[in-house]
Design a protein around this motif. Structure first.
Motif, PDB file in Angstrom:
ATOM      1  N   PHE A 261       2.905  -6.311 -10.557  1.00 39.23           N
ATOM      2  CA  PHE A 261       1.560  -6.433  -9.996  1.00 39.23           C
ATOM      3  C   PHE A 261       0.661  -5.407 -10.686  1.00 39.23           C
ATOM      4  O   PHE A 261       1.145  -4.492 -11.345  1.00 39.23           O
ATOM      5  N   THR A 262      -0.669  -5.580 -10.508  1.00 38.73           N
ATOM      6  CA  THR A 262      -1.640  -4.689 -11.131  1.00 38.73           C
ATOM      7  C   THR A 262      -2.044  -3.604 -10.140  1.00 38.73           C
ATOM      8  O   THR A 262      -2.674  -3.879  -9.120  1.00 38.73           O
ATOM      9  N   ALA A 263      -1.669  -2.363 -10.433  1.00 40.21           N
ATOM     10  CA  ALA A 263      -1.862  -1.261  -9.493  1.00 40.21           C
ATOM     11  C   ALA A 263      -3.321  -1.090  -9.078  1.00 40.21           C
ATOM     12  O   ALA A 263      -3.619  -0.818  -7.910  1.00 40.21           O
ATOM     13  N   ARG A 264      -4.257  -1.284 -10.003  1.00 44.43           N
ATOM     14  CA  ARG A 264      -5.654  -1.001  -9.691  1.00 44.43           C
ATOM     15  C   ARG A 264      -6.222  -1.998  -8.670  1.00 44.43           C
ATOM     16  O   ARG A 264      -7.289  -1.762  -8.117  1.00 44.43           O
ATOM     17  N   SER A 265      -5.538  -3.089  -8.438  1.00 47.11           N
ATOM     18  CA  SER A 265      -6.012  -4.099  -7.495  1.00 47.11           C
ATOM     19  C   SER A 265      -5.545  -3.866  -6.069  1.00 47.11           C
ATOM     20  O   SER A 265      -5.898  -4.624  -5.163  1.00 47.11           O
ATOM     21  N   TYR A 266      -4.732  -2.846  -5.880  1.00 47.40           N
ATOM     22  CA  TYR A 266      -4.145  -2.580  -4.568  1.00 47.40           C
ATOM     23  C   TYR A 266      -4.403  -1.148  -4.124  1.00 47.40           C
ATOM     24  O   TYR A 266      -4.573  -0.248  -4.945  1.00 47.40           O
ATOM     25  N   CYS A 267      -4.410  -0.959  -2.818  1.00 46.59           N
ATOM     26  CA  CYS A 267      -4.447   0.375  -2.243  1.00 46.59           C
ATOM     27  C   CYS A 267      -3.097   1.028  -2.541  1.00 46.59           C
ATOM     28  O   CYS A 267      -2.048   0.474  -2.193  1.00 46.59           O
ATOM     29  N   MET A 268      -3.141   2.179  -3.201  1.00 44.49           N
ATOM     30  CA  MET A 268      -1.921   2.869  -3.603  1.00 44.49           C
ATOM     31  C   MET A 268      -1.920   4.264  -2.986  1.00 44.49           C
ATOM     32  O   MET A 268      -2.982   4.850  -2.751  1.00 44.49           O
ATOM     33  N   GLY A 269      -0.736   4.806  -2.774  1.00 43.98           N
ATOM     34  CA  GLY A 269      -0.707   6.133  -2.183  1.00 43.98           C
ATOM     35  C   GLY A 269       0.596   6.872  -2.405  1.00 43.98           C
ATOM     36  O   GLY A 269       1.582   6.299  -2.880  1.00 43.98           O
ATOM     37  N   TRP A 270       0.571   8.140  -2.071  1.00 41.29           N
ATOM     38  CA  TRP A 270       1.756   8.999  -2.096  1.00 41.29           C
ATOM     39  C   TRP A 270       2.047   9.477  -0.683  1.00 41.29           C
ATOM     40  O   TRP A 270       1.133   9.882   0.045  1.00 41.29           O
ATOM     41  N   PHE A 271       3.297   9.435  -0.332  1.00 40.08           N
ATOM     42  CA  PHE A 271       3.796   9.958   0.932  1.00 40.08           C
ATOM     43  C   PHE A 271       4.853  11.007   0.626  1.00 40.08           C
ATOM     44  O   PHE A 271       5.401  11.049  -0.469  1.00 40.08           O
ATOM     45  N   ARG A 272       5.165  11.814   1.613  1.00 42.08           N
ATOM     46  CA  ARG A 272       6.259  12.760   1.455  1.00 42.08           C
ATOM     47  C   ARG A 272       7.015  12.903   2.760  1.00 42.08           C
ATOM     48  O   ARG A 272       6.463  12.673   3.842  1.00 42.08           O
ATOM     49  N   GLN A 273       8.275  13.286   2.630  1.00 42.08           N
ATOM     50  CA  GLN A 273       9.106  13.476   3.813  1.00 42.08           C
ATOM     51  C   GLN A 273      10.020  14.664   3.588  1.00 42.08           C
ATOM     52  O   GLN A 273      10.851  14.654   2.672  1.00 42.08           O
ATOM     53  N   ALA A 274       9.843  15.672   4.423  1.00 39.16           N
ATOM     54  CA  ALA A 274      10.701  16.845   4.400  1.00 39.16           C
ATOM     55  C   ALA A 274      11.848  16.629   5.386  1.00 39.16           C
ATOM     56  O   ALA A 274      11.739  15.796   6.299  1.00 39.16           O
ATOM     57  N   PRO A 275      12.951  17.363   5.233  1.00 36.50           N
ATOM     58  CA  PRO A 275      14.080  17.213   6.156  1.00 36.50           C
ATOM     59  C   PRO A 275      13.653  17.368   7.606  1.00 36.50           C
ATOM     60  O   PRO A 275      12.848  18.252   7.928  1.00 36.50           O
ATOM     61  N   VAL A 276      14.134  16.517   8.450  1.00 36.43           N
ATOM     62  CA  VAL A 276      13.895  16.464   9.890  1.00 36.43           C
ATOM     63  C   VAL A 276      12.428  16.306  10.244  1.00 36.43           C
ATOM     64  O   VAL A 276      12.019  16.562  11.383  1.00 36.43           O
TER      65      VAL A 276
ATOM     66  N   SER B 164      -4.601   9.618  -9.060  1.00 39.27           N
ATOM     67  CA  SER B 164      -5.321   8.800 -10.027  1.00 39.27           C
ATOM     68  C   SER B 164      -4.466   7.608 -10.422  1.00 39.27           C
ATOM     69  O   SER B 164      -3.252   7.607 -10.212  1.00 39.27           O
ATOM     70  N   VAL B 165      -5.119   6.605 -10.989  1.00 37.65           N
ATOM     71  CA  VAL B 165      -4.437   5.439 -11.529  1.00 37.65           C
ATOM     72  C   VAL B 165      -4.754   5.341 -13.015  1.00 37.65           C
ATOM     73  O   VAL B 165      -5.932   5.378 -13.399  1.00 37.65           O
ATOM     74  N   ASP B 166      -3.723   5.239 -13.833  1.00 35.16           N
ATOM     75  CA  ASP B 166      -3.884   4.998 -15.261  1.00 35.16           C
ATOM     76  C   ASP B 166      -3.786   3.482 -15.459  1.00 35.16           C
ATOM     77  O   ASP B 166      -2.690   2.917 -15.407  1.00 35.16           O
ATOM     78  N   ASN B 167      -4.933   2.843 -15.642  1.00 32.60           N
ATOM     79  CA  ASN B 167      -4.947   1.378 -15.725  1.00 32.60           C
ATOM     80  C   ASN B 167      -4.201   0.864 -16.953  1.00 32.60           C
ATOM     81  O   ASN B 167      -3.544  -0.176 -16.892  1.00 32.60           O
ATOM     82  N   ALA B 168      -4.298   1.586 -18.051  1.00 40.09           N
ATOM     83  CA  ALA B 168      -3.643   1.150 -19.282  1.00 40.09           C
ATOM     84  C   ALA B 168      -2.119   1.129 -19.130  1.00 40.09           C
ATOM     85  O   ALA B 168      -1.443   0.258 -19.679  1.00 40.09           O
TER      86      ALA B 168
END
Length: 128
Positions: A27-42, A71-75
């Motif tokens: 799929f094309t990343a720039r066409s979608y809502c993208m994000g980063w999540f994180r999870q620490a122990p417990v 950021s998104v690198d479209n290339a």
């Protein structure tokens, strides 16, 4: 087939920097809502940063604002997270994610119910 693959995690001392990348395929990343999540122990998985389709809006969690840049690198069809001024409390497994609906993003940024695809995760460890 849609797929997200993260890279760039590692171990650094407090104050250091890391750059995470997430290669999207199917799929094309720039066409979608993208994000980063994180999870620490417990701890619960939490949203870190989101970028709207087309990149015209960005959300950062208060704990990372001013230190992290999404950021998104479209290339390269890649989602990036530049992390500067890292703190021990940033230690966690980091996951990239994408929404299930094209050209749409939740008002407050990508949230857990809106995620369609997850990467496998990459570990970030910050020592004091």
């Amino acid at each position: 087939q849609e797929r997200l693959v993260e890279s760039g995690g590692g171990s650094v001392q407090a104050g250091g920097s890391l750059r995470l990348s997430c290669a999207a395929s199917g799929f094309t990343a720039r066409s979608y809502c993208m994000g980063w999540f994180r999870q620490a122990p417990v701890k619960e998985r939490e949203g870190v940063a989101s970028i709207w389709p087309g990149g015209n809006n960005i959300y950062y969690a208060a704990s990372v604002k001013g230190r992290f840049t999404i950021s998104v690198d479209n290339a390269k069809n890649t989602l990036n997270l530049q992390m500067n001024g890292l703190k021990p409390e940033d230690t966690a497994m980091y996951y990239c994610a994408s929404a299930r609906t094209k050209w749409w993003c939740p008002t407050g940024g990508l949230d857990l119910p809106s995620v369609a695809y997850w990467g496998q995760g990459t570990q970030v460890t910050v020592s004091s």
